[in-house]
Structures are given as structure tokens and as C-alpha cells.
Enzyme design. Structure first.
Site, PDB file in Angstrom:
ATOM      1  N   ALA A 100       8.170  -1.837   3.690  1.00 13.41           N
ATOM      2  CA  ALA A 100       8.670  -2.851   4.628  1.00 13.41           C
ATOM      3  C   ALA A 100       7.648  -2.964   5.751  1.00 13.41           C
ATOM      4  O   ALA A 100       6.876  -2.040   5.990  1.00 13.41           O
ATOM      5  CB  ALA A 100      10.032  -2.451   5.189  1.00 13.41           C
ATOM      6  N   ASP A 101       7.667  -4.104   6.424  1.00 16.13           N
ATOM      7  CA  ASP A 101       6.712  -4.318   7.516  1.00 16.13           C
ATOM      8  C   ASP A 101       7.287  -3.917   8.864  1.00 16.13           C
ATOM      9  O   ASP A 101       6.568  -3.485   9.745  1.00 16.13           O
ATOM     10  CB  ASP A 101       6.279  -5.788   7.540  1.00 16.13           C
ATOM     11  CG  ASP A 101       5.529  -6.146   6.273  1.00 16.13           C
ATOM     12  OD1 ASP A 101       4.515  -5.496   5.992  1.00 16.13           O
ATOM     13  OD2 ASP A 101       5.980  -7.041   5.541  1.00 16.13           O
ATOM     14  N   LYS A 136       9.864  -8.250   5.551  1.00  9.34           N
ATOM     15  CA  LYS A 136       8.987  -7.946   4.431  1.00  9.34           C
ATOM     16  C   LYS A 136       8.140  -9.189   4.128  1.00  9.34           C
ATOM     17  O   LYS A 136       8.424 -10.266   4.601  1.00  9.34           O
ATOM     18  CB  LYS A 136       9.797  -7.554   3.194  1.00  9.34           C
ATOM     19  CG  LYS A 136      10.428  -6.164   3.340  1.00  9.34           C
ATOM     20  CD  LYS A 136      11.147  -5.708   2.099  1.00  9.34           C
ATOM     21  CE  LYS A 136      10.391  -5.873   0.830  1.00  9.34           C
ATOM     22  NZ  LYS A 136       9.049  -5.256   0.811  1.00  9.34           N
ATOM     23  N   LYS A 160       6.637   1.566  11.700  1.00  9.43           N
ATOM     24  CA  LYS A 160       7.352   0.345  11.279  1.00  9.43           C
ATOM     25  C   LYS A 160       8.748   0.235  11.914  1.00  9.43           C
ATOM     26  O   LYS A 160       9.400  -0.793  11.785  1.00  9.43           O
ATOM     27  CB  LYS A 160       7.519   0.343   9.751  1.00  9.43           C
ATOM     28  CG  LYS A 160       6.235   0.562   8.948  1.00  9.43           C
ATOM     29  CD  LYS A 160       5.522  -0.725   8.680  1.00  9.43           C
ATOM     30  CE  LYS A 160       4.303  -0.618   7.811  1.00  9.43           C
ATOM     31  NZ  LYS A 160       4.528  -0.596   6.398  1.00  9.43           N
ATOM     32  N   SER A 192       0.815  -1.216   0.000  1.00  7.87           N
ATOM     33  CA  SER A 192       0.000   0.000   0.000  1.00  7.87           C
ATOM     34  C   SER A 192       0.853   1.272   0.000  1.00  7.87           C
ATOM     35  O   SER A 192       0.371   2.339  -0.383  1.00  7.87           O
ATOM     36  CB  SER A 192      -0.951  -0.004   1.197  1.00  7.87           C
ATOM     37  OG  SER A 192      -0.219  -0.123   2.395  1.00  7.87           O
ATOM     38  N   THR A 193       2.110   1.190   0.442  1.00  4.57           N
ATOM     39  CA  THR A 193       2.995   2.359   0.397  1.00  4.57           C
ATOM     40  C   THR A 193       3.660   2.447  -0.982  1.00  4.57           C
ATOM     41  O   THR A 193       3.675   3.518  -1.607  1.00  4.57           O
ATOM     42  CB  THR A 193       4.076   2.267   1.497  1.00  4.57           C
ATOM     43  OG1 THR A 193       3.456   1.840   2.712  1.00  4.57           O
ATOM     44  CG2 THR A 193       4.756   3.608   1.705  1.00  4.57           C
ATOM     45  N   ASP A 224      10.727   0.097  -2.248  1.00  3.02           N
ATOM     46  CA  ASP A 224       9.747  -0.867  -1.739  1.00  3.02           C
ATOM     47  C   ASP A 224       9.325  -0.459  -0.322  1.00  3.02           C
ATOM     48  O   ASP A 224      10.012   0.329   0.337  1.00  3.02           O
ATOM     49  CB  ASP A 224      10.398  -2.273  -1.720  1.00  3.02           C
ATOM     50  CG  ASP A 224       9.363  -3.385  -1.778  1.00  3.02           C
ATOM     51  OD1 ASP A 224       8.159  -3.105  -1.583  1.00  3.02           O
ATOM     52  OD2 ASP A 224       9.764  -4.539  -2.021  1.00  3.02           O
ATOM     53  N   GLY A 233       2.624  -8.474   2.300  1.00  3.17           N
ATOM     54  CA  GLY A 233       1.773  -8.525   1.110  1.00  3.17           C
ATOM     55  C   GLY A 233       2.026  -9.782   0.273  1.00  3.17           C
ATOM     56  O   GLY A 233       1.575  -9.865  -0.869  1.00  3.17           O
ATOM     57  N   GLU A 280      10.352  -9.807  -4.346  1.00  3.11           N
ATOM     58  CA  GLU A 280      10.964  -8.611  -3.746  1.00  3.11           C
ATOM     59  C   GLU A 280      12.420  -8.876  -3.385  1.00  3.11           C
ATOM     60  O   GLU A 280      13.290  -8.031  -3.604  1.00  3.11           O
ATOM     61  CB  GLU A 280      10.181  -8.199  -2.493  1.00  3.11           C
ATOM     62  CG  GLU A 280       8.826  -7.591  -2.823  1.00  3.11           C
ATOM     63  CD  GLU A 280       7.974  -7.295  -1.594  1.00  3.11           C
ATOM     64  OE1 GLU A 280       7.076  -6.456  -1.703  1.00  3.11           O
ATOM     65  OE2 GLU A 280       8.185  -7.915  -0.536  1.00  3.11           O
TER      66      GLU A 280
HETATM   67  C1  5RP Z   1       4.864  -7.049   0.395  1.00  8.52           C
HETATM   68  C2  5RP Z   1       5.739  -6.266   1.282  1.00  8.52           C
HETATM   69  C3  5RP Z   1       5.355  -4.862   1.547  1.00  8.52           C
HETATM   70  O1  5RP Z   1       6.361  -4.036   1.102  1.00  8.52           O
HETATM   71  C4  5RP Z   1       5.163  -4.705   3.021  1.00  8.52           C
HETATM   72  O2  5RP Z   1       4.184  -5.646   3.433  1.00  8.52           O
HETATM   73  C5  5RP Z   1       4.709  -3.295   3.392  1.00  8.52           C
HETATM   74  O3  5RP Z   1       3.437  -3.084   2.880  1.00  8.52           O
HETATM   75  P1  5RP Z   1       2.595  -1.799   3.207  1.00  8.52           P
HETATM   76  O4  5RP Z   1       3.304  -0.652   2.579  1.00  8.52           O
HETATM   77  O5  5RP Z   1       1.246  -2.080   2.608  1.00  8.52           O
HETATM   78  O6  5RP Z   1       2.516  -1.676   4.724  1.00  8.52           O
HETATM   79  O7  5RP Z   1       6.737  -6.724   1.774  1.00  8.52           O
HETATM   80  O8  5RP Z   1       5.277  -8.383   0.316  1.00  8.52           O
END
Ligand code: 5RP
Length: 224
Positions: free
Chosen positions: A83-84, A94, A121, A27-28, A81, A97, A103
Site C-alpha cells: 500500500a502507498d 494504492k 506508510k 516492490s514490497t 499486497d 505502481g 488490485e
Molecule cells: C501498486 C500498488 C503498490 O502496492 C503500492 O504502490 C506499494 O508499492 P511499494 O511496495 O513498491 O511501495 O498499489 O499499484
């Protein structure tokens, strides 16, 4: 303030003409891809995108961003990208998603990696976000039992129909609810040698720059 949009737009400023750009997932990353699409359309930015999921491929195609697969390029200049979770040493989790495999492959061939996150995060240790492990379906129940025995608190990720979610490579995801990962390198090495494990979400020593959004504004960290 939409922090995800803020960091997405900021990260897109790093992209210059003729770059090969890894396009993350989530989503980011969505906002970063939208902004790169806008620059392609309105500023005649010329880049090649390398996507990290079918979802991002769909979005990039809709925006008219020229794409190649990772096997059609010699390298990637920059990957941006989400990250979680990111720890004090700038290692990350990560895969929230479910796109961790592509990735990590795209990140591995990237000269520079930018992660875009909001401040929630950032964490002292990894582990409060469940660690995604991508496994092939055959033998996945054996892996669940093994993780259970090792007290790694595994949960098979399920979709809204109650079925195991399938990644872009038709694999399953097992999330390990660990709370705190004391030794990410050791856990990573152990997971990597298990038959049936395709990839996991620990990204160690990979990120170059982290752009963090908060209600006070943007902060950029040079990690390495
Ligand atoms: C997908 C990922 C995403 O980059 C991670 O989950 C962050 O997502 P979001 O920006 O929606 O919080 O690793 O596999």
C-alpha cells in the site's frame, strides 16, 4: 535491515496448502511473491495464485507458481499486497505502481486482505501520497480540466520517455495531489460516477490485517 523483505516473508507465512492467493504488485509484494515461490519449490506448497498485474504474472510464472485469472476461481482466500499510505481508520491509498484496477478487483473477491508496508506508510489522514485515478485515454483531457477546476491538483503520470504511462488495461493515470483527504468516502463516490474514470486508489474498509515493518521489528494490526 530490508523492511520490505521482512514483511514480505512474514506475510507469506499466512499461506497454507490449497489456498487461492491474490498476489499483489510493487516492490514490497515482490518479496512476498519470491517467498511464496520458494515455499512452492522447497516445501511443496500447493496453491493457486491470482495476480494483480502483468509484472507479478511474469514473476510468478518465473517462480513456477500455478496461476489462474480472477474469472477462473470462485473466490480468493487471502490477498497479500503493498500500500502507498494507510490512515488511522485503516483505509488506504494504492496505485503507486499503476496496478490499482486489478488490485481492487482481486481484493473485492478476497476473504482476507493483508497489506505489507514499512512504518513510513502509516499516516493520520490519507492524501500526502498523491491519489491515483485510472482513466480511459478518450476524454482524459476533459477530466484533467475538471479536476483542475475542482482544485484537486491533477498531474497526468508520465513515463521516462515523456509519454503518458499506460496501465495493463491501456489506460492513463492521473495523480491527484491533495495533501489531505477529509472525506475519503465522498471523494470515492464522486470519482466513481465520473464517465471515463475506471477506478481510483482509495481502498476503504477493505484490509483485514496490516503487517508493518520498522527497525524495531514487525507489528501486526488486525484492522477488521
Ligand atoms: C501498486 C500498488 C503498490 O502496492 C503500492 O504502490 C506499494 O508499492 P511499494 O511496495 O513498491 O511501495 O498499489 O499499484
Amino acid at each position: 535491515m530490508n523492511l520490505k523483505k521482512m514483511v514480505g516473508i512474514e506475510a507469506a507465512k499466512y499461506i497454507q496448502n490449497d489456498m487461492i492467493v491474490g498476489l499483489g504488485t510493487g516492490s514490497t509484494a515482490y518479496y512476498m511473491v519470491e517467498e511464496i515461490g520458494r515455499r512452492v519449490r522447497e516445501e511443496n506448497l500447493t496453491i493457486i495464485g491470482v495476480t494483480t498485474s502483468s509484472k507479478t504474472t511474469e514473476q510468478a510464472k518465473r517462480l513456477g507458481i500455478p496461476l489462474k485469472s480472477i474469472d477462473e476461481v470462485s473466490h480468493v482466500d487471502i490477498t497479500i499486497d503493498g500500500a502507498d499510505e494507510i490512515d488511522e481508520k485503516y483505509n488506504g491509498i494504492k496505485g503507486g505502481g499503476a496496478a490499482l484496477l486489478f488490485e481492487k478487483i482481486v481484493a473485492s473477491y478476497s476473504n482476507k486482505i493483508i497489506w505489507i508496508v514499512d512504518e513510513s506508510k502509516m499516516s493520520r489522514y490519507l492524501g500526502s501520497f498523491p491519489l491515483p485515478v485510472e482513466v480511459i485515454p478518450y476524454g482524459s483531457h476533459q477530466l484533467l480540466t475538471l479536476f483542475e477546476k475542482k482544485n484537486l491538483h491533477p498531474v497526468l503520470r508520465i513515463d521516462s520517455d515523456g509519454q503518458p504511462i499506460k496501465t495493463d488495461c491501456h489506460n492513463f493515470i492521473i495523480d491527484l495531489h491533495l495533501e489531505k483527504i477529509e472525506k475519503p468516502a465522498e471523494l470515492s463516490a464522486w470519482l466513481n460516477q465520473l464517465p471515463g474514470v475506471v477506478e481510483h486508489g482509495i481502498f476503504e474498509n477493505m484490509v483485514s490485517t496490516i503487517i508493518i515493518g520498522s527497525n524495531d521489528g514487525l507489528k501486526t494490526i488486525q484492522a477488521r
